[in-house]
Every structure is written in structure tokens, then in C-alpha cells.
Design a protein around this motif. Structure first.
Motif, PDB file in Angstrom:
ATOM      1  N   UNK A  82     -18.016 -13.574  35.779  1.00  0.00           N
ATOM      2  CA  UNK A  82     -17.164 -13.551  34.598  1.00  0.00           C
ATOM      3  C   UNK A  82     -15.981 -12.601  34.790  1.00  0.00           C
ATOM      4  N   UNK A  83     -16.243 -11.414  35.399  1.00  0.00           N
ATOM      5  CA  UNK A  83     -15.171 -10.458  35.640  1.00  0.00           C
ATOM      6  C   UNK A  83     -14.120 -11.010  36.604  1.00  0.00           C
ATOM      7  N   UNK A  90      -7.546 -15.071  35.823  1.00  0.00           N
ATOM      8  CA  UNK A  90      -6.743 -15.580  34.709  1.00  0.00           C
ATOM      9  C   UNK A  90      -5.664 -14.586  34.308  1.00  0.00           C
ATOM     10  N   UNK A  91      -6.016 -13.288  34.297  1.00  0.00           N
ATOM     11  CA  UNK A  91      -5.031 -12.269  33.958  1.00  0.00           C
ATOM     12  C   UNK A  91      -3.913 -12.230  34.996  1.00  0.00           C
ATOM     13  N   UNK A 135      -2.901 -14.709  36.873  1.00  0.00           N
ATOM     14  CA  UNK A 135      -2.056 -15.904  36.695  1.00  0.00           C
ATOM     15  C   UNK A 135      -1.067 -15.696  35.555  1.00  0.00           C
ATOM     16  N   UNK A 136      -1.554 -15.123  34.450  1.00  0.00           N
ATOM     17  CA  UNK A 136      -0.671 -14.872  33.311  1.00  0.00           C
ATOM     18  C   UNK A 136       0.437 -13.885  33.689  1.00  0.00           C
ATOM     19  N   UNK A 137       0.064 -12.801  34.400  1.00  0.00           N
ATOM     20  CA  UNK A 137       1.045 -11.793  34.806  1.00  0.00           C
ATOM     21  C   UNK A 137       2.081 -12.392  35.741  1.00  0.00           C
ATOM     22  N   UNK A 138       1.616 -13.210  36.710  1.00  0.00           N
ATOM     23  CA  UNK A 138       2.550 -13.844  37.632  1.00  0.00           C
ATOM     24  C   UNK A 138       3.504 -14.772  36.890  1.00  0.00           C
ATOM     25  N   UNK A 139       2.994 -15.478  35.897  1.00  0.00           N
ATOM     26  CA  UNK A 139       3.865 -16.343  35.104  1.00  0.00           C
ATOM     27  C   UNK A 139       4.925 -15.561  34.360  1.00  0.00           C
ATOM     28  N   UNK A 140       4.522 -14.437  33.756  1.00  0.00           N
ATOM     29  CA  UNK A 140       5.482 -13.597  33.035  1.00  0.00           C
ATOM     30  C   UNK A 140       6.528 -13.029  33.993  1.00  0.00           C
ATOM     31  N   UNK A 141       6.087 -12.598  35.186  1.00  0.00           N
ATOM     32  CA  UNK A 141       7.026 -12.055  36.178  1.00  0.00           C
ATOM     33  C   UNK A 141       8.014 -13.119  36.623  1.00  0.00           C
ATOM     34  N   UNK A 142       7.532 -14.340  36.840  1.00  0.00           N
ATOM     35  CA  UNK A 142       8.430 -15.422  37.249  1.00  0.00           C
ATOM     36  C   UNK A 142       9.467 -15.713  36.171  1.00  0.00           C
ATOM     37  N   UNK A 143       9.038 -15.706  34.928  1.00  0.00           N
ATOM     38  CA  UNK A 143       9.982 -15.930  33.829  1.00  0.00           C
ATOM     39  C   UNK A 143      11.021 -14.816  33.783  1.00  0.00           C
TER      40      UNK A 143
END
Length: 237
Positions: free
Chosen positions: A12-13, A19-20, A22-30
Motif C-alpha cells: 500500500x505504501x 501515485x504521489x 505521478x501527481x508531482x511529475x504532472x504538476x512539474x510538467x505543467x
């Protein structure tokens, strides 16, 4: 142990971390994309402003080429007797050396010292003098400037005065600068029918097309080419 009191397992960890991430990479790309867009738009705006400044200045001066006062016949009393020669060729494009020479009526009151001054009573006499000349009572003064625009070393420079004046940089990051002339088919035609970089008869010139290509030294945006056509208000000799 009570199953409801158990914590998160390793799987689970790891899933939560992935997932965290992936979200961070998406924000950085934006963020990176937004920053790059901001930089490219800023670079494009600077190029457009540089082109607007240089081309609008040249267009304003080209429109006044060939205007030497209120009389057609002018006595050359200049120091070097060079005013008459400037009348014959008030606009010239040296394609080999990439130099545009204009002889134009001074635009506004902030043009600096004129190359010549034509003093005339607008009835019977007109005389050209070197530099500044104060008109007498009943006379008018027409300040005339000789301007040179030169392209070299990715810079568009400008100078004013007779001979070989000192040139000051007008615009940096210039990839190309070109001048062509709109030429009429005959002396009676008003509109230009073709364009030429070296017209044989200056009297047939009706307009001037300026082409300026600028680039961004940081390569944040592609090169941009700007074109403008200036119609002559005065017929050349």
C-alpha cells in the motif's frame, strides 16, 4: 491482533508513493510548460517590439524622401557642394554592402542637427546650406537629413550626416535586412507594377518594401520575418 487495528502494508505504501510521484511529475510538467510558454511569448513580444520600432521609424522617414521645400529649383550653397547630388539620389539601396541611404525632410523637432537646411521664400528663391541655418524675415527653413541604415554583424545601425557618419546600433539580433522598390511601368502610372532591388530609373519608384528578420539569441522562439511597404509621397527626380 484485531484486524481493524493493523497499519498500512508495504505494498500500500509503495502504491501511494508511486501515485504521489505521478501527481508531482504532472504538476512539474505543467509548471515547466507554462514557464516555457511565458518565456517564448516574452521573446516573441520583444522581437515584435524591436521590429515595430525600427520599421515604423524607417517608414516615417521614407515617406518624406524627396521633399526639399516648397520650390523645385534649389541653389546649392553647401560647404562641400554635395546637396545637389543628394537631390538626384534621395534614396539608395547598396545591396552589396547592405546600406540604405535616405535624404529626407526632418520629421518632428527631435531629429537633431540637420545635414542641410533649405532656406526659401517659397516664391522666387531657395538655397541649401550645410547644417543649421536661421531664416530671415519672410523666409522658411526646411531641415534636411541624410540617414544611413546599415546591416552587419547581426545588428541594424543608423547614422546621420554627410560622408561616412558614425553609426549607432538601432536593433540587435537581426538575421537579415533587405530592401526592394515598387516600380511603376511608366512615369505617369501611380501604382507600382513590380518590385526591384536596383531600379534603373529612380523616377519610377513609387514605394519601398522593407524586410527585417529577427532571431532570439536564447532560441526560445523561432525566427520571425516582418515586412512593411511604405508609399512615397514625393516623386523622385
Amino acid at each position: 491482533m484485531n484486524r481493524h487495528c493493523r497499519g498500512f502494508g508495504l505494498i500500500e505504501l509503495m502504491i501511494a508513493l508511486v501515485l504521489s510521484l505521478i501527481v508531482i511529475l504532472g504538476v512539474v510538467q505543467i509548471f515547466i510548460a507554462a514557464k516555457n510558454t511565458y518565456i517564448s511569448q516574452g521573446a516573441a513580444a520583444v522581437m515584435q517590439e524591436d521590429a515595430r520600432f525600427a520599421l515604423s521609424k524607417m517608414v516615417q522617414e521614407i515617406r518624406m524622401v524627396g521633399m526639399f521645400g516648397c520650390l523645385g529649383t534649389i541653389t546649392d550653397a553647401s560647404t562641400a557642394n554635395d546637396f545637389n547630388a543628394s537631390q538626384i539620389t534621395p534614396i539608395r539601396w547598396d545591396h552589396a554592402n547592405l546600406k540604405l541611404t535616405l535624404v529626407t525632410t526632418d520629421v518632428g523637432s527631435g531629429g537633431g542637427a540637420p545635414t542641410w537646411t533649405v532656406v526659401s521664400d517659397c516664391r522666387t528663391s531657395a538655397t541649401a546650406y550645410t547644417g543649421v541655418r536661421v531664416p530671415a524675415a519672410g523666409q522658411m527653413a526646411f531641415p534636411i537629413r541624410r540617414l544611413i541604415y546599415s546591416f552587419s554583424n547581426n545588428q541594424l545601425s543608423m547614422g546621420t550626416g554627410a560622408g561616412n557618419p558614425t553609426l549607432a546600433v538601432l536593433v540587435d539580433n537581426v538575421r537579415a535586412f533587405d530592401v526592394t522598390f515598387g516600380v511603376a511601368s511608366s512615369a505617369t502610372d501611380i501604382a507600382a507594377s513590380s518590385y526591384s532591388s536596383n531600379p534603373t530609373d529612380p523616377a519610377l519608384i513609387r514605394s519601398v518594401r522593407l524586410t527585417l528578420t529577427l532571431f532570439d539569441p536564447k532560441n526560445a522562439v523561432r525566427e520571425q520575418t516582418f515586412n512593411v511597404v511604405a508609399a512615397l509621397r514625393n516623386r523622385l527626380l
